[in-house]
Design an enzyme around this catalytic site. Sequence first.
Site, PDB file in Angstrom:
ATOM      1  N   LYS A 106       5.843-123.097  13.358  1.00 29.94           N
ATOM      2  CA  LYS A 106       6.223-122.339  12.175  1.00 29.94           C
ATOM      3  C   LYS A 106       5.282-122.682  11.036  1.00 29.94           C
ATOM      4  O   LYS A 106       4.775-123.809  11.017  1.00 29.94           O
ATOM      5  CB  LYS A 106       7.668-122.584  11.764  1.00 29.94           C
ATOM      6  CG  LYS A 106       8.160-124.023  11.706  1.00 29.94           C
ATOM      7  CD  LYS A 106       7.514-125.073  10.903  1.00 29.94           C
ATOM      8  CE  LYS A 106       7.392-124.915   9.407  1.00 29.94           C
ATOM      9  NZ  LYS A 106       6.740-126.122   8.761  1.00 29.94           N
TER      10      LYS A 106
ATOM     11  N   TYR B 131      12.457-123.131   6.057  1.00 28.28           N
ATOM     12  CA  TYR B 131      13.681-123.676   6.668  1.00 28.28           C
ATOM     13  C   TYR B 131      14.937-123.076   6.024  1.00 28.28           C
ATOM     14  O   TYR B 131      15.931-122.817   6.706  1.00 28.28           O
ATOM     15  CB  TYR B 131      13.709-125.209   6.567  1.00 28.28           C
ATOM     16  CG  TYR B 131      12.789-125.871   7.565  1.00 28.28           C
ATOM     17  CD1 TYR B 131      13.168-126.020   8.895  1.00 28.28           C
ATOM     18  CD2 TYR B 131      11.536-126.320   7.191  1.00 28.28           C
ATOM     19  CE1 TYR B 131      12.331-126.603   9.821  1.00 28.28           C
ATOM     20  CE2 TYR B 131      10.683-126.912   8.109  1.00 28.28           C
ATOM     21  CZ  TYR B 131      11.087-127.051   9.423  1.00 28.28           C
ATOM     22  OH  TYR B 131      10.245-127.623  10.349  1.00 28.28           O
TER      23      TYR B 131
HETATM   24  P1  NAD Z   1      -2.152-131.783  10.635  1.00 24.38           P
HETATM   25  O1  NAD Z   1      -3.154-131.579   9.538  1.00 24.38           O
HETATM   26  O2  NAD Z   1      -1.638-133.165  10.830  1.00 24.38           O
HETATM   27  O3  NAD Z   1      -2.758-131.289  12.020  1.00 24.38           O
HETATM   28  C1  NAD Z   1      -3.466-130.087  12.145  1.00 24.38           C
HETATM   29  C2  NAD Z   1      -4.426-130.175  13.302  1.00 24.38           C
HETATM   30  O4  NAD Z   1      -5.173-128.969  13.385  1.00 24.38           O
HETATM   31  C3  NAD Z   1      -5.463-131.321  13.108  1.00 24.38           C
HETATM   32  O5  NAD Z   1      -5.589-132.027  14.317  1.00 24.38           O
HETATM   33  C4  NAD Z   1      -6.742-130.586  12.777  1.00 24.38           C
HETATM   34  O6  NAD Z   1      -7.896-131.283  13.214  1.00 24.38           O
HETATM   35  C5  NAD Z   1      -6.548-129.287  13.554  1.00 24.38           C
HETATM   36  N1  NAD Z   1      -7.382-128.188  13.085  1.00 24.38           N
HETATM   37  C6  NAD Z   1      -7.970-127.277  13.884  1.00 24.38           C
HETATM   38  N2  NAD Z   1      -8.697-126.417  13.175  1.00 24.38           N
HETATM   39  C7  NAD Z   1      -8.590-126.789  11.891  1.00 24.38           C
HETATM   40  C8  NAD Z   1      -9.149-126.289  10.680  1.00 24.38           C
HETATM   41  N3  NAD Z   1      -9.958-125.207  10.666  1.00 24.38           N
HETATM   42  N4  NAD Z   1      -8.814-126.902   9.532  1.00 24.38           N
HETATM   43  C9  NAD Z   1      -7.986-127.962   9.517  1.00 24.38           C
HETATM   44  N5  NAD Z   1      -7.445-128.493  10.648  1.00 24.38           N
HETATM   45  C10 NAD Z   1      -7.749-127.918  11.823  1.00 24.38           C
HETATM   46  O7  NAD Z   1      -0.964-130.768  10.361  1.00 24.38           O
HETATM   47  P2  NAD Z   1       0.481-130.808  11.010  1.00 24.38           P
HETATM   48  O8  NAD Z   1       1.412-131.458  10.068  1.00 24.38           O
HETATM   49  O9  NAD Z   1       0.415-131.335  12.387  1.00 24.38           O
HETATM   50  O10 NAD Z   1       0.857-129.241  11.007  1.00 24.38           O
HETATM   51  C11 NAD Z   1       0.343-128.356  11.988  1.00 24.38           C
HETATM   52  C12 NAD Z   1       1.316-127.177  12.171  1.00 24.38           C
HETATM   53  O11 NAD Z   1       2.567-127.681  12.596  1.00 24.38           O
HETATM   54  C13 NAD Z   1       1.593-126.377  10.893  1.00 24.38           C
HETATM   55  O12 NAD Z   1       1.708-125.011  11.199  1.00 24.38           O
HETATM   56  C14 NAD Z   1       2.924-126.908  10.413  1.00 24.38           C
HETATM   57  O13 NAD Z   1       3.680-125.974   9.672  1.00 24.38           O
HETATM   58  C15 NAD Z   1       3.603-127.233  11.730  1.00 24.38           C
HETATM   59  N6  NAD Z   1       4.595-128.316  11.600  1.00 24.38           N
HETATM   60  C16 NAD Z   1       5.836-128.107  12.093  1.00 24.38           C
HETATM   61  C17 NAD Z   1       6.805-129.088  11.991  1.00 24.38           C
HETATM   62  C18 NAD Z   1       8.175-128.884  12.571  1.00 24.38           C
HETATM   63  O14 NAD Z   1       9.055-129.698  12.318  1.00 24.38           O
HETATM   64  N7  NAD Z   1       8.379-127.850  13.350  1.00 24.38           N
HETATM   65  C19 NAD Z   1       6.495-130.298  11.352  1.00 24.38           C
HETATM   66  C20 NAD Z   1       5.201-130.490  10.876  1.00 24.38           C
HETATM   67  C21 NAD Z   1       4.258-129.493  11.000  1.00 24.38           C
END
Ligand code: NAD
Length: 369
Positions: free
Chosen positions: A136, A221
């Site tokens: 999401k 949410y």
């Molecule tokens: P994060 O920044 O920790 O991880 C993102 C990943 O994407 C990194 O490994 C990064 O290297 C990679 N990536 C690939 N292409 C990229 C680019 N062009 N620019 C930047 N990063 C790039 O973020 P996260 O917290 O893991 O969030 C990722 C997704 O997960 C989001 O859509 C977020 O909304 C979702 N999320 C959902 C929940 C949940 O509870 N369902 C919780 C946290 C995050």
Amino acid sequence: MKATSRRNFLSSVAQSALTVSLLPAFGAGIENQLVGEGKLRVAIMGLGSYANRVAEAMLDCKRAVLTGLISGSPEKVKTWQSKYGIPDKNCYDYGNFDAIRSNPDIDAVYIITPNALHKEQTLRVARAGKHVICEKPMSVNAAEAEEMVAACKKAGVKLLIGYRMHVEAKTLEVIRLRKSGAFGKIVFFQGLSGFKIGDPTQWRLNKSLAGGGAMMDIGIYSVNGSRYMVGEEPIWVTAQETKTDPVKFKPGVDETIIFQMGFPSGAVASCLSTYNANHLDKFFLSGDKGFAEMQPSTGYGPIMGKTHLGTLDFAHRTHQTVQMDEMADVILDNKKLEVPLDGEEGLKDMKIIDAIYRSVASGKKEFIS
Ligand code: NAD
């Protein structure tokens, strides 16, 4: 091997410096034993913070197993291969992952990358003939979400969204009570979703990667929760934005939005989405015969809640473990969930978010098409 023994086994492997050089070959062996009939074999795309949480949780899954990795960072891939025993042949980067099409070890790809990348990545995974699990918000607007739903339908693959609350026990109990009539006629929902965001350079504060601000990330949410708590689809929204730090929260990146929604029955909702306050994770549902209150309501848990009938008393289970096992049942057995977590559900939320942004801009009540 049972999930818990596999977790112990992998952790003892990871702790042993001696075995590190053996891991690629050994890892493949582990997977060959585990990737048996009836399991959903998942590749994770984007090895960031949430992906780490999902992968850890999947060690305890009964029906879902991590079998592949897609990342732009060879170093991260190496670390993950060692930790989870993933063979070289199941590792891809963003340039070559279309080749996943011919990999029989992978049934589905779980996209856990910045929001604005979800649409293109979903389309590519669907074209490669693999099921898509997407985090999401599924996209940055409803038009993109519609494209994703259509593309997956055309490719004959399932599209599921990482709505872990749709399979959380206390949430499901409130929904069961509401359906049973225990709360009477629903009249009001309150959703408070927020946290104080840190590092100003992160992608969440970059419109081109996040698609917006707090609404996309955390406000969603309350949007999503209003629908499963009230049990109806909203027909209108009004919304107001406030910004205390226009340097940190650039144009198009919302810091705080207060929004209201109206439902066909006459029920109304009042919600807050913010990147500027902690301790905001609360749902309240009021009916003419009773109420439900959940706080925390959507965090990683344990979720806490009570109703006019008493405390909601269910053992906490790691949300992502439950989610991935349920998703395996949906993908492999067509299981119908009480609260679906498919692309159409994600699309409904994106339509509401579009209307919220429209209302902020117009200052008027906006209807959800
Ligand atoms: P994060 O920044 O920790 O991880 C993102 C990943 O994407 C990194 O490994 C990064 O290297 C990679 N990536 C690939 N292409 C990229 C680019 N062009 N620019 C930047 N990063 C790039 O973020 P996260 O917290 O893991 O969030 C990722 C997704 O997960 C989001 O859509 C977020 O909304 C979702 N999320 C959902 C929940 C949940 O509870 N369902 C919780 C946290 C995050």
